[in-house]
Design an enzyme around this catalytic site. Structure first.
Site, PDB file in Angstrom:
ATOM      1  CG  HIS A 200      84.887  46.406  79.252  1.00 52.56           C
ATOM      2  ND1 HIS A 200      85.156  47.632  79.801  1.00 52.56           N
ATOM      3  CD2 HIS A 200      84.430  46.635  78.007  1.00 52.56           C
ATOM      4  CE1 HIS A 200      84.887  48.568  78.916  1.00 52.56           C
ATOM      5  NE2 HIS A 200      84.442  47.997  77.825  1.00 52.56           N
ATOM      6  N   PRO A 201      83.003  42.747  80.741  1.00 53.59           N
ATOM      7  CG  PRO A 201      81.551  41.880  79.124  1.00 53.59           C
ATOM      8  CD  PRO A 201      82.156  43.181  79.638  1.00 53.59           C
TER       9      PRO A 201
ATOM     10  CD  GLU B 196      79.746  45.396  71.584  1.00 54.90           C
ATOM     11  OE1 GLU B 196      79.408  46.542  71.293  1.00 54.90           O
ATOM     12  OE2 GLU B 196      80.379  45.119  72.632  1.00 54.90           O
ATOM     13  CD  GLN B 197      81.435  38.295  75.622  1.00 50.58           C
ATOM     14  OE1 GLN B 197      81.488  37.077  75.738  1.00 50.58           O
ATOM     15  NE2 GLN B 197      81.650  39.116  76.639  1.00 50.58           N
TER      16      GLN B 197
ATOM     17  CB  SER C  61      78.795  43.156  76.610  1.00 51.08           C
ATOM     18  OG  SER C  61      79.587  44.291  76.864  1.00 51.08           O
TER      19      SER C  61
ATOM     20  CG  PHE D 241      91.680  39.533  76.652  1.00 46.94           C
ATOM     21  CD1 PHE D 241      93.007  39.806  76.343  1.00 46.94           C
ATOM     22  CD2 PHE D 241      90.775  39.335  75.620  1.00 46.94           C
ATOM     23  CE1 PHE D 241      93.414  39.874  75.021  1.00 46.94           C
ATOM     24  CE2 PHE D 241      91.178  39.407  74.297  1.00 46.94           C
ATOM     25  CZ  PHE D 241      92.503  39.671  73.996  1.00 46.94           C
TER      26      PHE D 241
ATOM     27  CB  VAL E 193      84.395  40.664  69.819  1.00 41.56           C
ATOM     28  CG1 VAL E 193      85.127  40.189  71.051  1.00 41.56           C
ATOM     29  CG2 VAL E 193      83.059  41.266  70.177  1.00 41.56           C
TER      30      VAL E 193
END
Length: 172
Positions: A68-69, A88-89, A85, A120, A124
């Site tokens: 995961h980033p 989502e971010q 991702s 982490f 989100v």
């Protein structure tokens, strides 16, 4: 969007192709979940993916989390960031950090990675309003956790992310 009947009828290779990215850069989860077909419903499909992830050895689980980033990267800094991702971010405003927010996220990411050896992870899309602040607070709180508790929480968050991604791909 696929129907559950289409999902259940897919050859294994097509299933992994369609759902291999649901668990970030970890098509092995989809390959294992495929063995649980036919799925009675979308909830059963989500459960099969979760069961596959949770049945994996701890080393594979850590590799999944590490795939995961980090949250709050500057645009173009993370070439491994998947389209899911990035979306989502972006929805949480993490692609539009002020210089001060970026510095704060960078410090939190560094501290978290140093302590736990993994990025982490938080779903989100479930954070809601004031996402940047809520995510930063969650990072600060979870820094006080134990490695075992953080792995468990990261896997819970990954399951939540994956369930939303599956719901985006399959008609219930």
């Amino acid at each position: 969007m696929l129907t559950l009947a289409q999902v259940n009828a897919m050859p294994d290779a097509a299933f992994v192709e369609a759902f291999g990215s649901v668990y970030e850069h970890s098509p092995w989860v989809a390959a294992q979940a495929a063995k649980s077909r036919p799925f009675a419903d979308l909830g059963g499909m989500c459960a099969a993916f979760s069961t596959a992830m949770r049945a994996a050895p701890e080393a594979a689980q850590y590799a999944l989390v590490r795939a995961h980033p980090e949250l709050g990267h500057r645009l173009g800094v993370d070439p491994g960031l998947t389209a899911d991702s990035a979306q989502e971010q972006g929805g949480a405003g993490l692609d539009r950090l002020t210089p001060e927010e970026y510095t704060h996220f960078r410090a939190l990411n560094d501290a978290y990675t140093h302590k736990f050896g993994m990025p982490f992870v938080i779903c989100v899309r479930k954070v809601g309003g004031h996402a940047k602040q809520v995510i930063a607070q969650a990072m600060e709180q979870r820094l006080a956790s134990t490695p075992q508790a953080e792995l468990a929480e990261a896997l819970n968050q990954i399951d939540a992310i994956a369930a939303l991604r599956l719901h985006d791909k399959v008609v219930a």
